[in-house]
Design a protein around this motif. Structure first.
Motif, short mmCIF file in Angstrom:
data_model
loop_
_atom_site.label_atom_id
_atom_site.label_comp_id
_atom_site.label_asym_id
_atom_site.label_seq_id
_atom_site.Cartn_x
_atom_site.Cartn_y
_atom_site.Cartn_z
N VAL A 178 34.78 94.05 99.24
CA VAL A 178 35.03 92.90 98.36
C VAL A 178 35.96 93.37 97.24
O VAL A 178 35.68 94.37 96.57
N GLU A 221 29.92 94.59 103.66
CA GLU A 221 29.64 96.00 103.37
C GLU A 221 30.89 96.83 103.67
O GLU A 221 31.44 96.76 104.76
N ARG A 222 31.27 97.62 102.69
CA ARG A 222 32.54 98.35 102.85
C ARG A 222 32.44 99.53 103.82
O ARG A 222 33.43 99.93 104.41
N TYR A 271 21.87 111.32 99.95
CA TYR A 271 20.47 110.91 99.81
C TYR A 271 20.34 109.72 98.87
O TYR A 271 21.00 109.65 97.84
N LYS A 272 19.51 108.77 99.26
CA LYS A 272 19.13 107.67 98.35
C LYS A 272 17.63 107.45 98.44
O LYS A 272 16.97 108.09 99.24
N GLY A 273 17.11 106.50 97.68
CA GLY A 273 15.66 106.31 97.56
C GLY A 273 14.93 106.19 98.89
O GLY A 273 15.44 105.61 99.85
N GLU A 299 11.44 104.32 91.63
CA GLU A 299 11.44 102.86 91.48
C GLU A 299 12.74 102.17 91.87
O GLU A 299 12.73 100.96 92.13
N GLY A 300 13.88 102.86 91.90
CA GLY A 300 15.19 102.20 92.02
C GLY A 300 15.29 101.25 93.20
O GLY A 300 15.65 100.08 93.06
N MET A 301 14.97 101.76 94.38
CA MET A 301 15.07 100.95 95.60
C MET A 301 14.09 99.78 95.55
O MET A 301 14.40 98.67 95.98
N GLY A 361 27.85 93.86 99.35
CA GLY A 361 27.11 95.12 99.42
C GLY A 361 25.92 95.02 100.34
O GLY A 361 25.04 94.17 100.15
N ALA A 371 25.50 93.05 95.09
CA ALA A 371 24.49 94.05 95.45
C ALA A 371 25.22 95.34 95.81
O ALA A 371 24.86 96.03 96.74
N GLU A 372 26.27 95.63 95.03
CA GLU A 372 27.15 96.76 95.37
C GLU A 372 26.69 98.08 94.78
O GLU A 372 27.40 99.08 94.89
N GLY A 412 19.60 94.75 92.11
CA GLY A 412 19.52 96.19 92.40
C GLY A 412 20.30 97.02 91.39
O GLY A 412 20.39 96.68 90.21
N ASP A 413 20.91 98.10 91.90
CA ASP A 413 21.62 99.02 91.01
C ASP A 413 22.83 98.38 90.32
O ASP A 413 23.34 98.93 89.36
N ILE A 431 20.06 98.45 100.53
CA ILE A 431 18.70 97.92 100.69
C ILE A 431 18.55 96.55 100.02
O ILE A 431 17.97 95.63 100.59
N GLY A 432 19.11 96.40 98.81
CA GLY A 432 18.98 95.14 98.09
C GLY A 432 19.69 94.00 98.82
O GLY A 432 19.11 92.94 99.06
#
Ligand SMILES: Cc1cc2nc3c(=O)[nH]c(=O)nc-3n(C[C@H](O)[C@H](O)[C@H](O)COP(=O)(O)OP(=O)(O)OC[C@H]3O[C@@H](n4cnc5c(N)ncnc54)[C@H](O)[C@@H]3O)c2cc1C
Length: 435
Positions: A132, A32-33, A41-43, A297-299, A9, A159-160, A285-286, A12-13
């Motif tokens: 993966v 990374e796939r 949208y993400k953090g 906070e997630g990212m 993955g 880190a997926e 990470g997630d 960011i992480g």
């Protein structure tokens, strides 16, 4: 293919970890796939601790250059007739030292910066468009198009994000909490003068506005679950009015959104994996935790996981032949910190989850007192910054609830800094030694 560490993955992480390990001379492959930038949208909000970590990775100036600095969060509570009933501020500048602001950065630009920087290091390898499929002991099976490859490594890091193959390989199940609300999210142009974060609420409505670089603003608007479909059948002017009612300053800007297609539905969830490490595998990470987005906070949690795990794995490899049981140091440091942030974000979410006037009254009183009491203000900003943890006690709760008077005492800068995590707190094995 053979490497020291394989990261599954490249979000960011994964990229932060890849950069950190490669900087320390570790051979790393990030798988990374995706091949293209995703449109979802993400953090985007980087908390102070993430800025400190990026400083350590030598990219602080580049992040600042690509970011929009946020010093203050302006919390506005309106009456039902949309007049201002209360206003309070949460100020990052109560944090002493260099890292006393948050930064809004476009998510994909931050990923690009991390990837470009890492690619300059010869130990770093990136396999884009490769998924993966499974991980067993020291070998992962990955697929690129019709080609199947095997990657052998000493360590595997998942880190997926939310659907994690590594978490599955570790034989783990997670229990997810859902909320009684969803969000609409979209970015659009803003006035140049709109520079600080703003949260505007009434007893039954919520709008968050966070300035991005390039005179853009990220917005999040709370809706009841299920309303998205119904809303999309209405003319886009209905959406514009939802915003201009609460934030008249957005008039003339929000109308640049001409189609519902640009507006994304965001469904908040919360979970915490029961453990982060098994044998030679770890999750970050997630893949390890999902947090309600209210506190942004997630990212940051993904970046902080990457920092601790990266330092640990690099130290283990530098010593050669260190028992994989030492990966437990990562879980020891990060699990309780993540749990604290999950709870803090959950409480912040609950403060806006119930459409009753008494809840709105309690919320404004809590925020007012948090702003006025210097210790409460510092605790709040410290806890969301990631720089340290200082939990609230019974006295704090009484002060927030109006049952005890606010304290006038300001805290000395040195005392505040004592509450920051020290390098020994972050990397305890350096002091204690490996098992
Ligand atoms: C809608 C939304 C809004 C958010 N808002 C905020 C916010 O305001 N502030 C904040 O801090 N956080 C926010 N977050 C959370 C934040 O985006 C995540 O916490 C953060 O992106 C987690 O980073 P990550 O690297 O762990 O995972 P991700 O960003 O999910 O990255 C995982 C990567 O792994 C790849 N991948 C997955 N499976 C495989 C596989 N089998 N093989 C290879 N690659 C794989 C994916 O393609 C992806 O690129 C938000 C999240 C969402 C979904």
């Amino acid at each position: 293919m053979k490497t020291d560490v394989m990261i599954s993955g490249g979000g960011i992480g994964g990229l932060t970890l890849g950069l950190k390990l490669a900087r320390r001379g570790v051979r790393v492959i990030v798988v990374e796939r995706l091949t293209k930038k995703p449109v979802t949208y993400k953090g985007e909000l980087l908390q102070p601790k993430s800025m400190q970590i990026f400083d350590g990775l030598g990219i602080y100036a580049e992040v600042v250059e690509r970011g929009h600095e946020i010093g203050v969060l302006d919390m506005l509570e309106l009456t039902s007739s949309l007049a201002v009933r209360d206003q309070s501020f949460m100020d990052y500048r109560v944090l002493p030292g260099k890292y006393n602001a948050a930064y809004m950065v476009h998510h994909e630009e931050l990923k690009e910066l991390l990837l470009e920087t890492a690619r300059r290091l010869e130990n770093f390898h990136y396999l884009g468009g490769t998924a993966v499929k499974s991980i067993e002991e020291n070998t992962a099976t990955v697929k690129r198009g019709k080609e199947t490859l095997a990657i052998t490594a000493d360590f595997f890091v998942g880190a997926e994000g939310r659907a994690s193959v590594t978490r599955q390989a570790m034989g783990m199940k997670i229990k997810q909490t859902e909320y009684n609300h969803h969000f609409l999210t979209v970015s659009f142009p803003r006035a140049e003068s709109f520079t600080e974060g703003q949260i505007i609420s009434t007893y039954n409505r919520f709008l968050g506005l966070f300035p991005l670089p390039d005179d853009q603003v990220r917005s999040v608007y709370l809706i009841p679950p299920g309303d998205y479909k119904e809303l999309k059948d209405k003319p886009i002017s209905h959406f514009h009015k939802l915003y201009t009612d609460l934030a008249p300053g957005m008039d003339g800007y929000v109308q640049k959104i001409e189609d519902w297609k640009r507006i994304q539905l965001m469904i908040p969830v919360m979970y915490h994996a029961p453990f982060y490490v098994k044998d030679n595998k770890a999750i970050i990470g997630d893949a390890a935790h999902a947090v309600h987005p209210m506190a942004g906070e997630g990212m940051n949690m993904a970046i902080q996981d990457a920092d601790i795990l990266g330092e640990l794995v690099a130290d283990m490899l530098a010593q050669g032949g260190v028992d994989t049981a030492n990966l437990g140091f990562y879980e020891e440091v990060r699990f309780k910190r993540a749990e604290h942030i999950l709870q803090l974000s959950h409480l912040a979410a609950l403060a806006y989850s119930f459409s009753f006037k008494p809840v709105s009254f309690l919320r404004t009183r809590t925020f007012d007192r948090m702003e006025e009491d210097p210790i409460l203000h510092f605790k709040q900003m410290l806890n969301i910054s990631g720089l340290g943890i200082w939990k609230e006690n019974v006295r704090d709760r009484f002060i927030q609830g109006g049952l005890m008077p606010i304290r006038q005492k300001t805290l000395e800068e040195e005392l505040k800094e004592l509450k920051y995590f020290s390098p020994e707190d972050d990397y305890p094995w350096k002091r204690e030694g490996f098992k």
